[in-house]
Every structure is written in structure tokens, then in C-alpha cells.
Write a protein that holds these residues in place. Structure first.
Motif, PDB file in Angstrom:
ATOM      1  N   SER A 128      40.812  38.201  48.348  1.00 62.31           N
ATOM      2  CA  SER A 128      41.134  36.823  47.964  1.00 62.31           C
ATOM      3  C   SER A 128      42.009  36.768  46.721  1.00 62.31           C
ATOM      4  N   SER A 129      41.961  37.823  45.897  1.00 63.46           N
ATOM      5  CA  SER A 129      42.768  37.846  44.669  1.00 63.46           C
ATOM      6  C   SER A 129      44.168  38.407  44.904  1.00 63.46           C
ATOM      7  N   LEU A 130      44.430  38.905  46.116  1.00 63.19           N
ATOM      8  CA  LEU A 130      45.727  39.503  46.425  1.00 63.19           C
ATOM      9  C   LEU A 130      46.711  38.422  46.873  1.00 63.19           C
ATOM     10  N   GLU A 131      47.916  38.453  46.317  1.00 56.82           N
ATOM     11  CA  GLU A 131      48.933  37.473  46.680  1.00 56.82           C
ATOM     12  C   GLU A 131      49.331  37.625  48.150  1.00 56.82           C
ATOM     13  N   ASN A 132      49.690  36.508  48.775  1.00 60.99           N
ATOM     14  CA  ASN A 132      50.041  36.531  50.193  1.00 60.99           C
ATOM     15  C   ASN A 132      51.210  37.465  50.481  1.00 60.99           C
TER      16      ASN A 132
END
Length: 554
Positions: free
Chosen positions: A418-422
Motif C-alpha cells: 500500500s505504501s508503494l507508488e502505482n
């Protein structure tokens, strides 16, 4: 964890254990990932621990796919025999992702065997030969068959489980049970904290008919009870019989495997008024595996007309169960996707969603049976409970502890994804597809090399004719060293074998080590790699020994 978060993790190529409570959508997500891989030309093997589970996801048993059959261990003779089977080499060559569903019923030693076989055919010492491995299931479901139920060998006790760097995806959404009161009951069984309030809820369903449904499906622990009930109820109906016989085509062994695992009977006898159950998913027609209804009539063509619980009428038609490899049908059976539904075993109900069920747990003989049976029903009002024994609501203490660990690990994986950028997710997703030999162009599938009309072996033959080095062939074909060696071994058996002497001249390491390897083969008295590797004290990899074996007569 949500389904989308789990899908993002799967697309990155991580090894994953996908789990969650009954009705959390594990099978739905697996099917979504399979579609994603196939659209991008990534080879995926779809398997399950049992034949019934395999038919639910359109796959085969893992035992059949891996070539291990009913064996509990592999001897050197077994391994040598497997190495002679070209279809296994081809199968592994074309597989980059291996999915195993319903792993709660798979013994730990079998997972280690599968790991061993994958390493063998991929000629790669990484877990499962470097393939992405997706395990899906719920340890609260039915456990492995064991003579001693107090000493169950669940997968977490295997070496493979410890070595494969698993990402845990614990789905927490609920898509089957909308009854919050019933969810509380199921959650207390899972956590082994069954309260008096929960017991009272179950007692209130004792011999109480489901709301709005006059004849619920009966769930029994033993096949004998099921067969007796279905035959007795059908005989009571004074109406014309309609018979439907299963048709089949393809490889006889694979066909027999499909028949054994298919929930639709080979000979289906129906009458107007019969209670039936759909045993396949067909969302367009409006039914799923477990949808029940009554035969209200037959069409002019003799197709059964089913009125399901929500009042909708469905004219059933023949469905097919298929085993497919490389886009080709190897075996197929076809039958009406129905079975008599006055009764079914708890074992065969796993994976189903039932509107109503009459459940007799008085003969429960293994921990987890009660949870499996009760969790098939969508709501508490759809349950008619006929009996309980002391085993029915028990769960394995070891699984309770493991479940807590899995949930913690899943939450950590959830925070990471969830903390990883798209944009970074997309980059990693694309990298996995490319590294797996797939294409990013979904609309137009690319040819993987310039010899697209040739067989995979002849593509390698052409590169050998051009005197390409092993390294160049690997790069051109986008295949592993072990796979290229397999091609050469096969080509050398042809009437017109390719000239490979130049490979010996171009490979200094081979020239320097061949003398030592030759002595080891001579000492072993044969050409079995396992024995030679032991003699050489694992100094060389399987791939190096196979490559050297090509030149033993020099």
C-alpha cells in the motif's frame, strides 16, 4: 488485505500463500490472475490438491501435473524414469508460474517432493526451480488424510515452505456471508472460542427448516449416507425418467482422471420434481457451483428446466470439463452440470456456496469438518442442524497458532504494497512479465523468436547450425541453460543429429573439468546424474553434468 492488494503482490512475481476465510474470494482472485498471465503469454500451470478442487478452477491435480502420481517419496529409479519422459520436460519448459489450490489437503512431504521435481526439470536449485509458486487455501478447511489426526503434516512443516520466501496474502473481505450474526459463529469456530451465545444460535437451528426453502441440501460425512438418500428420494417421484450420459474424448488416462474428479455423474437420471445442484460456475447463465433448484420441466430437446431458489428459471445445457496444455485440449468430458442434491458429502461441498443446507455433524471424524460444512451456507437462516458431536466444532491448535502468524505477516505485506507508488508497482509488474518470457502487448501477441513456425526443438537446432555458443542460444531463445541442454539431448537422438563439437571447443570450463567428470561417470557405472553428483561431492551443478555428459565419448 483486499483482493486488489493481493493481486498487485501476485503480479510482482513473489511466491505467495493466498488464504482467507471461507467466502473471501480466493478462487475468484486466482482465476483473475490466471487470465492476466494468459493474456500476456506467460506459461501458467493450474493445479489443485484433489481432483474435485482441480475441476473448480479448470486445472489438474498437482500429482498428475508433476508426474509423481500416488508416490509418497521419489527413489533414484523414479527420478531416472521421469527424466526419460519428454512430455514432462516440455511441460516444465513452458511453465513459469505454478498454482496449487486447496493446499490444506496437501501433506508437507508432498510439497517437498514437488519442489524436488521442479528443481530437477528446471535444472535450477532455487525453490521450485525458480518458478513463481502460488499456494491457495485455508488451513481451517479439510486437512490432509492421515492415520493419526493428532499429527497432521500441514504444509508449514515442509522444507519448501521455509525456503521459498513466501509473501502472505490473507484476504479479509467477505463475499459469501452477509449475515453478521452467522459470521460471528464462524469466526468463533475459527478462533476456538465458541461461546454459549454461539451454541445457543446453533441450537435454535436444530431441526428447524430454512426460511423460504422447503428441501435443503443435506450434508453428510460419509458417501454411503449420501447415495442412499439421493436414490431413495428420486425413487419416490412417480414421473418419467430422463437420462444423460457423459461423453469424453482425448487421452484415456487424463479422461479417467477428469471423470473421477467431476461432481457431475457419468450417468445422470432426472425426473420432474427432482432436487438438483449445479456443479460448475456459469455467471452468464446465472448459476455457480452449489446453486440448487428443482427440475420443473424438460424442453422439447430434453434439456432440464431448473427453477433455482431466487425464482429464476434456467434451461440447463451440456458443459465441458477440459484438460488443456499449450492451448490444445488433451482431454475433455461433457455432461449436464448437475447432480442430485438431496444430499452431498461435506468433502465434496468444499468450495461451494449453498443457499440452504441440512447438516448432520453427529458423525464428524476429523477436526475442521464442522467449519467446512457450516461455512458452505450463506446465512444462519439457511441452516438446518441435525446433530453435533465433540469433534464437529474443534480446530487444530497448531493451525490456530499458525493462523495468527499468517495474519501478522499478511498485515506487514499489506503495509509494504500500500505504501508503494502505482508507477513503481507497474514497473515491477512489467518486469516480471518480461522476465517470464511474456509480452506487454496484450492486444497483439509477439512471436518470441524469428523461428516462430518451427517446433521448440528445431528452433534450437537452427541456432546450433549457425554455430552459436550456449550463451548466445540462451539469450536468443530466452530459455534456461537446463532447457537448452534438454533440447540438445533430444536432437542428438534424431536420425540427423546436429554437430555440437564446436560447443566443446568454445567451452574452456568443460575442457578443464571433463576428465574428472568422466571418471565419476565411470565409477557410477551408468549415466545417472544424482549418483555422479554425489561422487563429485556436489562440485558441479546438474546443468554442468548434463552438458558434460554430451561429450563423454571425446
Amino acid at each position: 488485505m483486499t483482493q486488489q492488494e493481493a493481486l498487485d503482490i501476485l503480479k510482482m512475481g513473489h511466491n505467495v500463500y493466498l488464504t482467507g476465510k471461507a467466502g473471501s474470494g480466493k478462487t475468484y482472485l486466482i482465476n483473475k490472475y490466471i487470465k492476466y498471465l494468459k493474456e500476456r503469454d506467460v506459461g501458467v500451470a493450474v493445479t489443485a490438491s484433489t481432483g474435485i478442487a482441480a475441476t473448480h478452477i479448470g486445472g489438474v491435480t498437482i500429482h498428475s501435473w508433476a508426474g509423481i502420481g500416488i508416490k509418497d517419496k521419489l527413489t533414484d529409479q523414479d527420478i531416472d524414469a521421469m527424466e526419460q519422459k519428454q512430455y514432462l520436460w516440455k511441460r516444465f519448459e513452458n511453465t513459469e508460474v505454478l498454482i496449487i489450490d486447496e493446499v490444506s489437503m496437501l501433506h508437507s512431504h508432498l510439497l517437498d517432493m514437488i519442489d524436488q521435481v521442479c528443481k530437477l526439470f528446471k535444472r535450477n536449485d532455487k525453490p521450485f526451480g525458480g518458478m513463481q509458486i502460488i499456494l491457495s487455501g485455508d488451513f481451517f478447511q479439510l486437512p490432509p488424510i492421515s492415520r493419526n489426526s493428532e499429527d497432521l503434516n500441514f504444509l508449514n512443516k515442509s522444507d519448501a515452505w521455509s525456503n521459498m520466501d513466501l509473501h502472505i496474502c490473507y484476504l479479509q473481505e467477505q463475499h459469501r456471508h452477509t449475515d453478521s450474526s452467522f459470521l460471528d459463529v464462524l469466526n468463533e469456530i475459527r478462533s476456538n472460542t465458541v461461546s454459549e451465545e454461539t451454541m445457543n444460535k446453533l441450537r435454535r437451528r436444530y431441526k428447524k427448516d430454512p426460511e423460504g426453502i422447503s428441501v435443503p441440501t443435506k450434508l453428510y460425512t460419509h458417501n454411503m449416507d449420501v447415495d442412499e438418500m439421493n436414490n431413495r428420494e428420486l425413487d419416490k417421484i412417480d414421473a418419467e425418467k430422463y437420462e444423460y450420459n457423459m461423453n469424453s474424448k482425448g487421452n484415456n488416462v487424463l479422461v479417467e482422471g477428469l471423470k473421477k474428479s467431476c461432481l457431475a455423474p457419468a450417468n445422470l437420471v432426472l425426473k420432474k420434481g427432482a432436487l438438483v445442484m449445479f456443479v460448475k460456475n456459469n455467471y452468464e447463465e446465472g448459476y455457480v457451483n452449489g446453486t440448487t433448484g428443482e427440475v420443473i420441466d424438460f424442453s422439447i430437446e430434453g434439456r432440464p428446466i431448473i427453477k433455482i431458489q431466487n425464482g429464476k428459471k434456467i434451461i440447463a445445457d451440456t458443459e465441458s470439463w477440459i484438460i488443456e496444455e499449450e492451448g490444445k485440449t488433451k482431454a475433455e468430458i461433457s455432461q449436464m452440470p448437475l447432480r442430485l442434491a438431496w444430499a452431498i458429502t461435506i468433502h465434496k461441498s468444499q468450495g461451494m456456496s449453498l443457499d440452504a443446507a441440512e447438516v448432520d455433524l453427529s458423525k464428524s471424524f476429523v477436526k475442521g469438518q464442522g467449519y467446512v460444512a457450516l461455512s458452505r451456507v450463506r446465512s444462519l437462516s439457511g441452516l438446518k442442524l441435525m446433530g453435533l458431536n465433540s469433534t464437529a466444532l474443534q480446530v487444530d491448535k497448531g493451525i490456530l497458532m499458525l493462523d495468527g502468524e499468517l495474519l501478522d505477516r499478511s498485515q506487514k505485506n499489506q503495509v509494504e504494497i500500500s505504501s508503494l507508488e502505482n508507477s513503481k508497482k507497474e514497473t515491477q509488474h512489467n518486469a516480471f512479465i518480461v522476465n517470464s518470457g511474456g509480452t506487454l502487448d496484450v492486444k497483439k501477441k509477439k512471436n518470441k523468436d524469428r523461428y516462430s513456425k518451427l517446433s521448440t526443438f528445431d528452433k534450437t537446432r537452427e541456432l546450433l547450425k549457425e554455430k552459436k555458443t550456449i550463451e548466445e542460444i540462451i539469450k536468443e531463445r530466452e530459455l534456461t541453460f537446463g532447457t537448452i541442454i534438454s533440447h540438445i539431448e533430444t536432437l542428438l537422438k534424431d536420425d540427423a543429429p546436429p554437430d555440437i563439437d564446436y560447443l566443446y571447443s568454445n567451452t574452456k570450463k568443460l575442457r578443464d573439468s571433463l576428465s574428472e567428470i568422466k571418471k565419476a561417470f565411470k565409477k557410477s557405472g551408468g549415466t545417472k546424474l544424482t549418483e555422479v553428483r554425489k561422487i563429485l561431492k556436489n562440485k558441479y551443478s546438474f546443468e554442468e553434468l548434463r552438458f558434460a555428459r554430451l561429450f563423454l565419448d571425446r
